[in-house]
Design an enzyme around this catalytic site. Structure first.
Site, short mmCIF file in Angstrom:
data_model
loop_
_atom_site.label_atom_id
_atom_site.label_comp_id
_atom_site.label_asym_id
_atom_site.label_seq_id
_atom_site.Cartn_x
_atom_site.Cartn_y
_atom_site.Cartn_z
N ASP A 133 -9.69 -4.13 -5.00
CA ASP A 133 -9.09 -3.23 -4.02
C ASP A 133 -9.78 -1.87 -4.10
OD1 ASP A 133 -7.45 -1.73 -2.35
OD2 ASP A 133 -5.62 -2.65 -3.07
N HIS A 175 -7.97 -5.22 -0.81
CA HIS A 175 -6.71 -4.64 -0.37
C HIS A 175 -5.85 -5.62 0.45
CE1 HIS A 175 -4.22 -1.09 -0.04
NE2 HIS A 175 -4.15 -1.22 1.27
N SER A 220 0.85 -1.19 0.00
CA SER A 220 0.00 0.00 0.00
C SER A 220 0.90 1.25 0.00
CB SER A 220 -0.95 -0.04 1.20
OG SER A 220 -1.99 0.87 1.05
#
Length: 723
Positions: A661, A696, A573
């Site tokens: 995501d 995610h 991320s």
């Protein structure tokens, strides 16, 4: 890893330039944003096929790693029960089941255990399943819970009658937080905006007042009671530990405010505790007519204050059924903070991260030199903290925090502790005797011997002279401090004020047992040393995050902890942004890069206010609509600086993403890899893997998740030459 027999997919099309601040941002891969189109789907599937072909030679290693990791997992397991009202609650996992089951039994009657929610049943026929918020009604009869079956973090509310098993499904969509009123028939919850995924509205749902156990909603739909119009802010709702008040908090990355309402009168009006002030945050709990308030008002590292509820009530309340945040802000009482009394002063060397409040004591969570300390204070008759006693921990690098503590009148405090070498444990601390009792330490089967492993905590000086910590762990009998025997793996994040957790990992043993040194760089932008540490690695100082990570890796190599020809790095991320930035800056330093759901297309994302999170993120990265911020962000955006890698020794790279995501859209890593392929000239592998059924966090099932880890480790071990 064999050389792939397939040709990498080609994604380039005509330039799709954006002109801003007299600067052109060319983008040949914007077409990859067309999610669901046959062309994009075919391209992503071709990428997966290319990666599968390239990794096919590692399949025996993947299988061996999976079985090895699984051998260290206690598949049949149960959590330490905790008391809530008349019941003890626990979580069970069963061998062969992907998901846990939530259970409970009447206090002191474990033989009467009953399953209240089986996530395996919810997951039947679904490629993904995640539980979001949960809440048991005060009478113990109803369970409210939310589910996401795509990975997009879009949760649906359900309410289950725990006496009959009847469930009211699809009660509300896009639900974030929830909390029950004292009547066990009124539920308050928050929802997100359809486009931006910002939690911005709160609702009140009342079940039939005649017989709430029938789960029949009233004829009128849920009533909206709150709207937050400021796009920087998200809202959430909860309760004080004594359950006397709802707390509705509106918060951005830097600013917050809280409103309260008696749980006994859920149809009444909320009251604002203190109006929002830019760059000031506060969080609240309640005890005996006083609000206890953790705040950075005139205290950068936070302090604890309190204020009488009666003084706050003299301020202006708002009608929860009609008012918006902007209206309440306009009506907010002047000088609301002036009634606050300091009870724990700021310690500039030890940030106050959190506090847990009970009837007779409170626990303040501090960090000293970046590591947690739990400080227990008894409360005198006036409710102020006295006679502190610290709960301290034996390892040089660890994680500790309050566990589940639902009983406001408790005389003990449960906390969790684990370290890089010590499995997760739950302790109970007796406030009167100052003694901790171990309730459970997570079993690690498969021959684990903690004495074989060592952890260390190092500090080094960054290029500007600032001291930065590193935590590391290795297996003693396979480690030599000679700068050539040990491959090294360095993990980093460094954003949002998030402190890297230094917990135990059964899967990490697969690396340690092969002689790899594993290090965690606590770089600026994280939260280990409080808000100043975060501030020093965000906005117009973001480059400190990248230079700290490079310097951490160089320090470890220079001091003999790793072989400079076998250096692997990982981040996900915002940590994927870190991976992209440091690879652009120092490709020669790294052998292999593992980048999960990487935020690498900084400019295109932050210029698109229609995407989830973008506007709120201005307080972390800057607003690129402002020329100075635009120029600075563009100077490090990985996607916009890939040309720096032309003719460079690009390390082996595995980039991973998920189609659903909602935080870092799949097209960021897809575009990044596509563009990098057009510039890359050396033969190291460049692989993209897309999970077509997740979000995610990757796969939701625990066995599927372990297979993903085995895949990642097979890549790293192969590239480090230790497979």
């Amino acid at each position: 890893m064999k050389k792939s027999a397939l040709t990498p997919p080609v994604a380039s099309k005509k330039p799709h330039p954006t002109l801003i601040h007299n600067t052109e941002l060319p983008d040949n891969y914007a077409w990859l944003r067309d999610k669901g189109s046959p062309e994009v789907t075919a391209y992503l599937e071709a990428e997966n096929a290319y990666t599968a072909d390239a990794m096919s030679g590692t399949e025996p290693l993947q299988t061996a790693l999976y079985e090895e990791i699984l051998s260290h997992i206690q598949e049949d397991d149960v959590s330490v029960p905790y008391r809530d009202g008349a019941w003890e609650y626990l979580t069970r996992t069963t061998k062969g089941s992907q998901y846990p089951r939530f259970s409970r039994y009447p206090t002191a009657q474990p033989e009467a255990e009953q399953v209240i929610l089986d996530i395996n049943a919810l997951a039947e026929g679904q490629p993904f399943m995640s539980i979001g918020a949960t809440g048991i009604s005060p009478d113990g009869k109803l369970l409210a819970y939310t589910t996401d079956n795509t990975g997009f973090r879009q949760y649906t509310l359900a309410i289950k009658n725990l006496e009959t098993g009847e469930t009211l499904t699809d009660t509300a969509q896009r639900v974030g937080s929830l909390a029950w009123a004292a009547d066990s028939a009124t539920l308050l919850y928050t929802t997100e905006d359809d486009q931006t995924k910002r939690q911005d509205r709160a609702f009140r749902l009342t079940l039939s007042s005649l017989n709430p156990s029938t789960l029949t909603p009233q004829q009128s739909p849920a009533v909206e009671i709150f709207h937050e119009p400021d796009e920087r802010f998200n809202i959430g709702i909860g309760r004080t530990r004594d359950r006397k008040y709802f707390l509705l908090e509106a918060g951005s990355h830097t600013t917050s405010e809280t409103h309260f309402l008696s749980t006994a009168t859920p149809n009444s009006t909320f009251t604002l505790i203190a109006p929002r002030v830019d760059d000031e945050e506060y969080s609240v709990d309640h005890r005996d007519g006083f609000f206890y308030i953790r705040t950075n008002w005139n205290a950068e590292q936070f302090r604890l204050m309190r204020a009488p509820v009666s003084a706050v009530l003299k301020g202006t309340s708002f009608n929860s059924s009609i008012n918006t945040a902007s209206e309440k802000g306009a009506l907010a009482p002047e000088g609301a903070r002036e009634s606050w009394q300091e009870i724990l002063p700021e310690n500039k060397e030890s940030p106050l991260e959190d506090f847990d409040l009970f009837q007779t004591f409170l626990v303040a969570s501090y960090r000293e030199r970046g590591l947690p300390v739990l400080r227990v204070f008894s409360l005198n008759d006036q409710g102020t903290p006295i006679t502190p006693n610290d709960i301290r921990f034996p390892d040089p690098a660890y994680t500790a925090y309050g566990d589940i503590n639902r009983d406001f009148n408790a005389t003990t405090f449960r906390y969790s502790y684990q370290s890089l070498v010590r499995p997760a444990s739950v302790f109970e601390y007796d406030v009167a005797t100052h003694q901790s009792t171990l309730l459970k330490q997570q079993a690690v089967p498969g021959g684990f011997d903690a004495s074989l492993y060592t952890s260390e905590r190092l500090w080094f000086k960054a290029p500007d002279g600032v001291e930065v910590p590193i935590s590391l762990v290795y297996r003693q009998d396979k480690f030599r401090l000679d700068g050539q025997s040990s491959p090294i793996y360095v993990y980093g994040y460094g954003s949002y004020g998030y402190a890297l957790p230094l917990g135990f990992s059964a899967s990490r043993l697969a690396l340690l047992d092969r002689g790899i040194v594993v290090a965690y760089a606590h770089i600026r932008g994280g939260g280990e040393l409080g808000d100043p540490w975060h501030d020093a690695g965000k906005m117009m100082q973001k480059r400190n995050t990248f230079t700290d990570f490079i310097a951490a890796t160089e320090h470890l190599i220079a001091h003999g902890y790793g072989d400079p020809t076998r250096v692997a790095i990982e981040g996900g991320s915002a940590g994927g942004l870190l991976m992209g930035a440091v690879t652009n800056m120092r490709p020669d330093l790294f052998t292999a890069v593992l980048s999960h759901v990487p935020f690498v297309d900084v400019m295109n994302t932050m210029l698109d206010a229609t995407l989830p999170l973008t506007v709120a993120e201005y307080e972390e990265w800057g607003n690129p609509n402002e020329p100075e911020a635009f120029a600075y962000m563009r100077s490090y955006s990985p996607y916009d600086n890939l040309e720096s890698l032309i003719n460079a020794p690009i390390p082996a790279m595995l980039v991973k993403t998920s189609l659903n995501d909602s935080q870092v859209m799949y097209w960021e890593p897809a575009k990044y890899v596509a563009k990098l392929r057009t510039l890359k000239t050396n033969p190291t592998p460049l692989l993209l893997h897309i999970n077509m059924d997740a979000g995610h966090g990757g796969a939701s099932g625990r066995y599927d998740y372990l297979k993903e880890i085995a895949f990642d480790y097979a890549f790293l071990l192969t590239q480090l030459g230790v497979a």
